[in-house]
Enzyme design. Structure first.
Site, PDB file in Angstrom:
ATOM      1  N   SER A 171     -29.873  16.415  -9.252  1.00  0.00           N
ATOM      2  CA  SER A 171     -31.230  15.914  -9.002  1.00  0.00           C
ATOM      3  C   SER A 171     -31.584  16.077  -7.518  1.00  0.00           C
ATOM      4  O   SER A 171     -32.726  16.388  -7.168  1.00  0.00           O
ATOM      5  CB  SER A 171     -31.328  14.431  -9.369  1.00  0.00           C
ATOM      6  OG  SER A 171     -31.600  14.277 -10.745  1.00  0.00           O
ATOM      7  N   LYS A 215     -22.974   5.262  -5.980  1.00  0.00           N
ATOM      8  CA  LYS A 215     -22.749   6.625  -6.476  1.00  0.00           C
ATOM      9  C   LYS A 215     -23.262   7.661  -5.478  1.00  0.00           C
ATOM     10  O   LYS A 215     -22.569   8.623  -5.143  1.00  0.00           O
ATOM     11  CB  LYS A 215     -23.511   6.746  -7.803  1.00  0.00           C
ATOM     12  CG  LYS A 215     -23.144   7.875  -8.663  1.00  0.00           C
ATOM     13  CD  LYS A 215     -23.920   7.785  -9.977  1.00  0.00           C
ATOM     14  CE  LYS A 215     -23.581   6.550 -10.792  1.00  0.00           C
ATOM     15  NZ  LYS A 215     -24.217   6.512 -12.094  1.00  0.00           N
ATOM     16  N   LYS A 223     -33.289   6.485  -5.611  1.00  0.00           N
ATOM     17  CA  LYS A 223     -33.204   7.417  -6.736  1.00  0.00           C
ATOM     18  C   LYS A 223     -32.442   6.779  -7.880  1.00  0.00           C
ATOM     19  O   LYS A 223     -31.451   6.078  -7.665  1.00  0.00           O
ATOM     20  CB  LYS A 223     -32.443   8.664  -6.253  1.00  0.00           C
ATOM     21  CG  LYS A 223     -32.327   9.765  -7.223  1.00  0.00           C
ATOM     22  CD  LYS A 223     -33.157  10.969  -6.811  1.00  0.00           C
ATOM     23  CE  LYS A 223     -33.321  11.991  -7.897  1.00  0.00           C
ATOM     24  NZ  LYS A 223     -33.956  11.494  -9.117  1.00  0.00           N
ATOM     25  N   HIS A 276     -32.554   0.230   0.306  1.00  0.00           N
ATOM     26  CA  HIS A 276     -33.461   1.124   1.039  1.00  0.00           C
ATOM     27  C   HIS A 276     -32.811   1.656   2.306  1.00  0.00           C
ATOM     28  O   HIS A 276     -33.522   2.095   3.212  1.00  0.00           O
ATOM     29  CB  HIS A 276     -34.752   0.377   1.391  1.00  0.00           C
ATOM     30  CG  HIS A 276     -35.539  -0.039   0.180  1.00  0.00           C
ATOM     31  ND1 HIS A 276     -35.802  -1.345  -0.133  1.00  0.00           N
ATOM     32  CD2 HIS A 276     -36.083   0.696  -0.811  1.00  0.00           C
ATOM     33  CE1 HIS A 276     -36.493  -1.398  -1.260  1.00  0.00           C
ATOM     34  NE2 HIS A 276     -36.674  -0.175  -1.686  1.00  0.00           N
ATOM     35  N   HIS A 277     -31.475   1.612   2.385  1.00  0.00           N
ATOM     36  CA  HIS A 277     -30.843   2.091   3.626  1.00  0.00           C
ATOM     37  C   HIS A 277     -31.087   3.576   3.823  1.00  0.00           C
ATOM     38  O   HIS A 277     -31.001   4.085   4.935  1.00  0.00           O
ATOM     39  CB  HIS A 277     -29.331   1.784   3.631  1.00  0.00           C
ATOM     40  CG  HIS A 277     -28.542   2.650   2.700  1.00  0.00           C
ATOM     41  ND1 HIS A 277     -28.591   2.503   1.329  1.00  0.00           N
ATOM     42  CD2 HIS A 277     -27.705   3.691   2.912  1.00  0.00           C
ATOM     43  CE1 HIS A 277     -27.810   3.412   0.757  1.00  0.00           C
ATOM     44  NE2 HIS A 277     -27.261   4.146   1.703  1.00  0.00           N
ATOM     45  N   LYS A 316     -33.106   2.095 -10.355  1.00  0.00           N
ATOM     46  CA  LYS A 316     -33.005   2.339 -11.808  1.00  0.00           C
ATOM     47  C   LYS A 316     -34.240   1.773 -12.480  1.00  0.00           C
ATOM     48  O   LYS A 316     -34.797   0.760 -12.035  1.00  0.00           O
ATOM     49  CB  LYS A 316     -31.760   1.649 -12.383  1.00  0.00           C
ATOM     50  CG  LYS A 316     -31.307   2.247 -13.689  1.00  0.00           C
ATOM     51  CD  LYS A 316     -30.592   3.548 -13.436  1.00  0.00           C
ATOM     52  CE  LYS A 316     -30.012   4.156 -14.684  1.00  0.00           C
ATOM     53  NZ  LYS A 316     -29.104   5.264 -14.325  1.00  0.00           N
TER      54      LYS A 316
HETATM   55  P1  NAD Z   1     -28.434   9.871 -24.467  1.00  0.00           P
HETATM   56  O1  NAD Z   1     -29.510   8.982 -24.971  1.00  0.00           O
HETATM   57  O2  NAD Z   1     -28.731  11.331 -24.299  1.00  0.00           O
HETATM   58  O3  NAD Z   1     -27.111   9.793 -25.390  1.00  0.00           O
HETATM   59  C1  NAD Z   1     -26.415   8.618 -25.680  1.00  0.00           C
HETATM   60  C2  NAD Z   1     -25.748   8.829 -27.040  1.00  0.00           C
HETATM   61  O4  NAD Z   1     -24.868   7.734 -27.296  1.00  0.00           O
HETATM   62  C3  NAD Z   1     -26.759   8.887 -28.181  1.00  0.00           C
HETATM   63  O5  NAD Z   1     -26.509  10.047 -28.965  1.00  0.00           O
HETATM   64  C4  NAD Z   1     -26.475   7.606 -28.969  1.00  0.00           C
HETATM   65  O6  NAD Z   1     -26.715   7.729 -30.352  1.00  0.00           O
HETATM   66  C5  NAD Z   1     -25.009   7.378 -28.680  1.00  0.00           C
HETATM   67  N1  NAD Z   1     -24.565   6.007 -28.868  1.00  0.00           N
HETATM   68  C6  NAD Z   1     -25.241   4.859 -28.577  1.00  0.00           C
HETATM   69  N2  NAD Z   1     -24.471   3.795 -28.861  1.00  0.00           N
HETATM   70  C7  NAD Z   1     -23.309   4.270 -29.338  1.00  0.00           C
HETATM   71  C8  NAD Z   1     -22.106   3.652 -29.811  1.00  0.00           C
HETATM   72  N3  NAD Z   1     -21.980   2.315 -29.821  1.00  0.00           N
HETATM   73  N4  NAD Z   1     -21.099   4.446 -30.241  1.00  0.00           N
HETATM   74  C9  NAD Z   1     -21.215   5.798 -30.223  1.00  0.00           C
HETATM   75  N5  NAD Z   1     -22.335   6.432 -29.789  1.00  0.00           N
HETATM   76  C10 NAD Z   1     -23.356   5.683 -29.338  1.00  0.00           C
HETATM   77  O7  NAD Z   1     -27.960   9.214 -23.089  1.00  0.00           O
HETATM   78  P2  NAD Z   1     -27.206   9.917 -21.888  1.00  0.00           P
HETATM   79  O8  NAD Z   1     -28.225  10.401 -20.926  1.00  0.00           O
HETATM   80  O9  NAD Z   1     -26.191  10.839 -22.417  1.00  0.00           O
HETATM   81  O10 NAD Z   1     -26.509   8.646 -21.207  1.00  0.00           O
HETATM   82  C11 NAD Z   1     -25.265   8.135 -21.680  1.00  0.00           C
HETATM   83  C12 NAD Z   1     -24.644   7.283 -20.581  1.00  0.00           C
HETATM   84  O11 NAD Z   1     -24.466   8.094 -19.402  1.00  0.00           O
HETATM   85  C13 NAD Z   1     -25.452   6.081 -20.135  1.00  0.00           C
HETATM   86  O12 NAD Z   1     -24.570   5.048 -19.756  1.00  0.00           O
HETATM   87  C14 NAD Z   1     -26.184   6.591 -18.919  1.00  0.00           C
HETATM   88  O13 NAD Z   1     -26.562   5.548 -18.026  1.00  0.00           O
HETATM   89  C15 NAD Z   1     -25.105   7.456 -18.301  1.00  0.00           C
HETATM   90  N6  NAD Z   1     -25.601   8.479 -17.374  1.00  0.00           N
HETATM   91  C16 NAD Z   1     -26.522   9.404 -17.767  1.00  0.00           C
HETATM   92  C17 NAD Z   1     -26.931  10.370 -16.842  1.00  0.00           C
HETATM   93  C18 NAD Z   1     -27.891  11.477 -17.224  1.00  0.00           C
HETATM   94  O14 NAD Z   1     -28.070  12.397 -16.406  1.00  0.00           O
HETATM   95  N7  NAD Z   1     -28.479  11.475 -18.397  1.00  0.00           N
HETATM   96  C19 NAD Z   1     -26.451  10.351 -15.527  1.00  0.00           C
HETATM   97  C20 NAD Z   1     -25.494   9.391 -15.171  1.00  0.00           C
HETATM   98  C21 NAD Z   1     -25.076   8.463 -16.106  1.00  0.00           C
END
Ligand code: NAD
Length: 468
Positions: free
Chosen positions: A361, A93, A69, A63-64, A105
């Site tokens: 965001s 981040k 977010k 909470h700094h 989160k």
């Molecule tokens: P998403 O649900 O849109 O997509 C994830 C994809 O990975 C899916 O299509 C799924 O089928 C596939 N998948 C799952 N396990 C798998 C495996 N073992 N091998 C191959 N494919 C696999 O999710 P996202 O929003 O793209 O998030 C993906 C990663 O990015 C997560 O670690 C998330 O925390 C991180 N992230 C997302 C955002 C965002 O804005 N959405 C921001 C920062 C970080």
């Protein structure tokens, strides 16, 4: 080491970086600790009348700065440790990309493929209701966003539930980001994380000396790339890397992977998957039935964009990529990280590389609070100035610009131009900061990124006068 929990791994990375700072132990442990976690359970009435008990969480790491977010994840592996680890990554981040938020989160332990849309809506609304009751959501308190398994539709349900219950009418739109554009979202948010991954990798590859240390040439034009996960982040990262000149040689999804050393067209693969339900059997490509094998293919850049814990001490030695761009959160375990550094692999860490989502965001949150679309006040004015300048050039030179060139150069910046340029600036600046710290301390990029974050969060606490 491979069996350390996700949170323990993030904390190990923190400790490694903290050793390079001079902050008092008490301050460092305040920065590291997760401030609050809310674990809730609630019933879900399934479409067939059965009742499921749903486990869900929201962790507010630091909470700094307020609001805190962080995204909301829907996945069957969600647990308290994971949510706390992801919340702490969010704190670091935000600090690294100079976004003035603390980290948070959320997670709902649910395999969304087993639930109907109506059930997912009920879960999302109930989860939001629980957050409101405990003051874990609000424009100045805690602002969720999409993550694995969630997207604009879930964010719209969150906003609608918040609007229904909360008395905050003026700023309610800013209670969540990643919304559809018609619901107060900002143009460019959906692709922001993938676009940021591209900007970050392009920046890393632009330094001739860093590339020479890996035996590579600067630039993306001659780079081969493997991407794991073709969801929001992976799809956009792959698409922008391809547009940026790199060759995508393999794509991996949970059903398997495809490989073509000549290159895969990302849009065509997505269209094929939409039509057939699978990326497998894509024309001209070879199928890999074990999806994880794609991680070990020869390539210059490996982009894990699925989930954490994909590169461990079990497969780290088999990784052939010279650069790993961590688009997912925590895809490389601490043990694998050590092995890969020993192999001279350049790891561009998640705490920096996937920060494009939270950066945009932040822009969305600002737009919601200011109640005005970016570019609305200045676009016409900029355009008329640019047109006058170009007409003046035409008069002086006696030559006329081609109409398309005139249009391209003269047009004033609209919202998506401003968002993308703000994102590009953010990713380039932040890379410069961590690269500089990497050199100064003689450490890897991840440690440099953590040092950067720790120093910035420490300043906030010191300015509050809490620590001597
Ligand atoms: P998403 O649900 O849109 O997509 C994830 C994809 O990975 C899916 O299509 C799924 O089928 C596939 N998948 C799952 N396990 C798998 C495996 N073992 N091998 C191959 N494919 C696999 O999710 P996202 O929003 O793209 O998030 C993906 C990663 O990015 C997560 O670690 C998330 O925390 C991180 N992230 C997302 C955002 C965002 O804005 N959405 C921001 C920062 C970080």
């Amino acid at each position: 080491m491979a069996h350390e929990s996700f949170l323990a791994q993030v904390d190990l990375m923190f400790e490694k970086a903290a050793a390079h700072t001079k902050h008092p132990v008490g301050l460092l442990s305040q920065i590291k600790i997760c401030n609050s976690v809310y674990h809730m359970t609630f019933p879900l009435k399934r479409d067939d009348g059965a009742i499921d008990t749903i486990q869900a969480y929201r962790a507010e790491h630091s909470h700094h700065k307020l609001p805190v977010k962080g995204g909301i994840r829907y996945a069957s592996a969600v647990n308290e440790d994971e949510v706390m680890a992801l919340a702490s990554l969010m704190t670091y981040k935000c600090a690294i990309v100079n976004v003035p938020f603390g980290g948070a989160k959320g997670g709902v332990k649910i395999d969304r493929r087993k639930y109907s849309e109506a059930e997912i809506e009920r879960v999302t609304r109930r989860y939001t209701y629980e957050l409101i009751r405990k003051n874990f959501i609000g424009p100045g308190v805690d602002v969720p966003a999409p993550d694995y398994g969630t997207g604009p539709r879930e964010m719209a349900w969150i906003l609608d539930t918040y609007n229904t219950i909360s008395s905050d009418t003026l700023d309610a739109l800013a209670c969540v980001t990643g919304k559809p554009v018609g619901q107060g979202g900002v143009r460019g948010r959906t692709e922001a994380t993938g676009r940021g991954v591209f900007f970050g990798i392009r920046e890393a590859c632009s330094y001739a000396d860093d590339m020479a240390a890996l035996g590579l040439r600067p630039g993306l034009g001659d780079k081969t790339v493997v991407v794991q996960g073709l969801g929001n982040v992976g799809y956009h990262a792959a698409k922008f890397m391809q547009e940026g000149g790199a060759t995508i040689v393999a794509l991996a999804e949970y059903e398997g992977a495809i490989h073509n050393p000549e290159g895969l067209d990302v849009e065509a693969v997505v269209a094929h998957r939409r039509a057939t339900g699978s990326i497998l059997d894509f024309p001209g490509a070879q199928n890999l039935e074990r999806s994880a094998d794609a991680l070990e293919l020869p390539c210059d850049i490996l982009i894990p964009a699925a989930l954490e814990g994909q590169i461990t001490s079990d497969n780290a030695l088999c990784i052939q990529a010279k650069i790993i761009g961590e688009a997912a959160n925590g895809p490389v375990t601490a043990a694998a990280d050590a092995i890969l550094l020993e192999k001279n692999v350049l790891i561009i860490p998640d705490v920096y590389l996937n920060a494009g989502g939270v950066t945009v965001s932040y822009f969305e949150w600002l737009r919601n609070l200011s109640h005005v679309r970016f570019g609305r006040m200045s676009r016409r004015f900029e355009q008329s100035i640019n047109e006058k300048l170009m007409r003046a050039v035409e008069q002086v030179t006696g030559k006329r610009f081609a109409p398309e060139m005139f249009e391209e150069v003269a047009h004033g910046a609209d919202e998506v131009d401003l968002v993308n340029s703000g994102l590009e600036e953010t990713m380039i600046d932040a890379y410069g900061e961590i690269r500089e710290l990497r050199k100064r301390h003689g450490v890897d990029l991840r440690t440099a990124a953590f040092i950067n974050a720790i120093d910035k969060v420490a300043v906030s606490y010191l300015e509050m006068g809490i620590f001597p």
